[in-house]
Motif scaffolding. Sequence first.
Motif, short mmCIF file in Angstrom:
data_model
loop_
_atom_site.label_atom_id
_atom_site.label_comp_id
_atom_site.label_asym_id
_atom_site.label_seq_id
_atom_site.Cartn_x
_atom_site.Cartn_y
_atom_site.Cartn_z
N LYS A 169 0.95 -1.41 -0.08
CA LYS A 169 0.44 -0.20 0.17
C LYS A 169 1.02 1.16 0.12
O LYS A 169 1.65 1.49 0.67
CB LYS A 169 -0.93 -0.30 1.35
CG LYS A 169 -1.74 1.25 0.74
CD LYS A 169 -2.63 1.03 2.11
CE LYS A 169 -4.42 0.43 2.13
NZ LYS A 169 -5.05 0.28 3.43
N ILE A 170 1.26 2.05 -1.25
CA ILE A 170 1.98 3.56 -0.79
C ILE A 170 0.83 4.68 -0.54
O ILE A 170 -0.08 4.44 -1.99
CB ILE A 170 2.49 3.24 -2.82
CG1 ILE A 170 2.87 1.93 -2.53
CG2 ILE A 170 3.51 4.02 -2.77
CD1 ILE A 170 4.13 1.88 -1.63
N LYS A 171 0.95 5.64 -0.92
CA LYS A 171 0.53 6.88 -0.73
C LYS A 171 1.75 8.14 -1.37
O LYS A 171 2.62 7.59 -1.17
CB LYS A 171 0.39 7.24 1.20
CG LYS A 171 0.27 8.84 1.08
CD LYS A 171 -0.06 8.93 2.69
CE LYS A 171 1.20 10.04 2.86
NZ LYS A 171 0.76 10.60 3.94
N THR A 172 1.23 8.35 -2.56
CA THR A 172 1.66 9.21 -3.41
C THR A 172 0.67 10.71 -2.84
O THR A 172 -0.25 10.79 -3.10
CB THR A 172 1.37 9.30 -4.55
OG1 THR A 172 2.24 7.31 -4.97
CG2 THR A 172 2.27 10.28 -5.93
N THR A 173 1.88 11.40 -2.21
CA THR A 173 1.97 13.21 -2.85
C THR A 173 2.15 13.71 -3.00
O THR A 173 3.63 13.71 -4.02
CB THR A 173 2.02 13.40 -0.28
OG1 THR A 173 1.53 11.94 0.14
CG2 THR A 173 1.81 14.81 -0.50
N MET A 174 1.36 15.08 -4.37
CA MET A 174 1.91 15.33 -5.46
C MET A 174 1.58 17.26 -4.77
O MET A 174 0.47 17.07 -4.39
CB MET A 174 1.17 15.02 -6.10
CG MET A 174 1.64 13.50 -7.11
SD MET A 174 0.46 13.22 -8.41
CE MET A 174 -1.00 13.08 -8.19
N ASN A 220 -0.60 20.77 -13.34
CA ASN A 220 0.80 20.63 -13.88
C ASN A 220 1.92 20.37 -11.60
O ASN A 220 1.27 20.72 -10.71
CB ASN A 220 1.76 22.82 -13.19
CG ASN A 220 1.00 23.55 -14.66
OD1 ASN A 220 1.77 23.18 -15.70
ND2 ASN A 220 0.90 24.26 -14.52
N PHE A 221 1.97 19.29 -12.59
CA PHE A 221 2.53 18.44 -11.43
C PHE A 221 3.83 19.27 -11.41
O PHE A 221 4.30 18.70 -11.95
CB PHE A 221 2.78 16.42 -11.64
CG PHE A 221 0.91 16.99 -11.95
CD1 PHE A 221 0.03 16.22 -10.99
CD2 PHE A 221 0.77 16.09 -13.32
CE1 PHE A 221 -0.71 15.88 -10.99
CE2 PHE A 221 -0.79 16.51 -13.24
CZ PHE A 221 -1.92 15.51 -12.49
N ILE A 222 4.14 19.43 -9.61
CA ILE A 222 5.28 20.03 -9.23
C ILE A 222 6.51 18.98 -8.72
O ILE A 222 7.59 19.14 -9.15
CB ILE A 222 5.47 21.44 -8.96
CG1 ILE A 222 4.56 22.23 -9.46
CG2 ILE A 222 6.68 22.41 -8.54
CD1 ILE A 222 5.19 22.69 -10.81
N TRP A 223 5.30 18.52 -7.76
CA TRP A 223 7.08 17.41 -7.11
C TRP A 223 6.13 16.00 -6.20
O TRP A 223 4.53 16.53 -6.85
CB TRP A 223 7.24 18.02 -5.66
CG TRP A 223 6.37 19.35 -4.78
CD1 TRP A 223 5.47 20.36 -4.61
CD2 TRP A 223 5.31 17.99 -3.91
NE1 TRP A 223 4.56 20.73 -3.97
CE2 TRP A 223 4.79 19.63 -3.10
CE3 TRP A 223 6.09 16.69 -3.20
CZ2 TRP A 223 3.73 19.29 -2.00
CZ3 TRP A 223 4.91 16.45 -2.25
CH2 TRP A 223 3.93 17.92 -1.68
N GLN A 224 6.78 14.97 -6.16
CA GLN A 224 6.10 13.93 -5.38
C GLN A 224 6.63 13.32 -4.40
O GLN A 224 7.34 13.27 -4.85
CB GLN A 224 5.63 13.66 -6.94
CG GLN A 224 5.19 11.75 -6.27
CD GLN A 224 4.90 10.88 -8.15
OE1 GLN A 224 3.92 11.46 -8.92
NE2 GLN A 224 5.58 9.87 -8.39
N GLU A 225 6.34 13.12 -3.97
CA GLU A 225 6.77 12.31 -2.48
C GLU A 225 6.21 10.60 -2.73
O GLU A 225 4.03 10.94 -2.76
CB GLU A 225 6.68 12.17 -0.79
CG GLU A 225 7.09 13.86 -1.19
CD GLU A 225 7.29 14.89 0.38
OE1 GLU A 225 6.42 14.34 0.63
OE2 GLU A 225 8.10 15.29 0.92
N LYS A 226 6.06 9.53 -2.85
CA LYS A 226 5.80 8.30 -2.13
C LYS A 226 6.16 7.48 -0.90
O LYS A 226 7.53 7.87 -0.92
CB LYS A 226 6.01 7.53 -3.47
CG LYS A 226 5.43 7.84 -4.69
CD LYS A 226 5.84 6.14 -5.67
CE LYS A 226 5.00 6.98 -7.50
NZ LYS A 226 4.97 5.49 -7.57
#
Length: 174
Positions: free
Chosen positions: A136-141, A164-170
């Motif tokens: 189970k992965i949480k992606t925050t954008m 416009n997707f600027i940044w992403q953390e998983k």
Amino acid sequence: MKKIVFALSIMILFTNLKAQTMQNTKELSDRIQVIEDKMSIKNLVDTFSVLADQKETQKQTLLFTENASVESRVNGQPGMTLTGRKQIGDAFSSYLSLFETVYHINGQQTIELKENTASATSYCMVILIGMEDGKKIKTTMGVYYYDEFVKENGCWLITKRTSNFIWQEKEEVE
């Protein structure tokens, strides 16, 4: 003679007051319309996000004009472009089906009005939770949208959206 001059002066005074009152009423009406339009556009953007979170993509597509376009950009690079409600709805539905949880947090927004058209920049944090490689992965954008709107039949609709997707953390979640 003094009575006639006095009566004419009173008539001119009341005529000027009435004209000034009519002008003030129009200015107030125009200012209220601007506030209503900006609130409607903010509500439109927020409704888009709520419907995405609920995966109500058919309702979501009705927030767009019939021939609207949606363009995605990732780190400044062009991604896919969707045109028309059907293509937009199919792509949104397909993408959102990959996640068990979809959560938008809308932030600041600037709106420019020009009669029956408008443009806005809206900031948003998007959280997606789904399975990747059995985990189970949480992606925050971090996203900002540049939108163009048109007012049709008294309702504001999105005619063009650039995401416009600027940044992403998983991260893995329990």
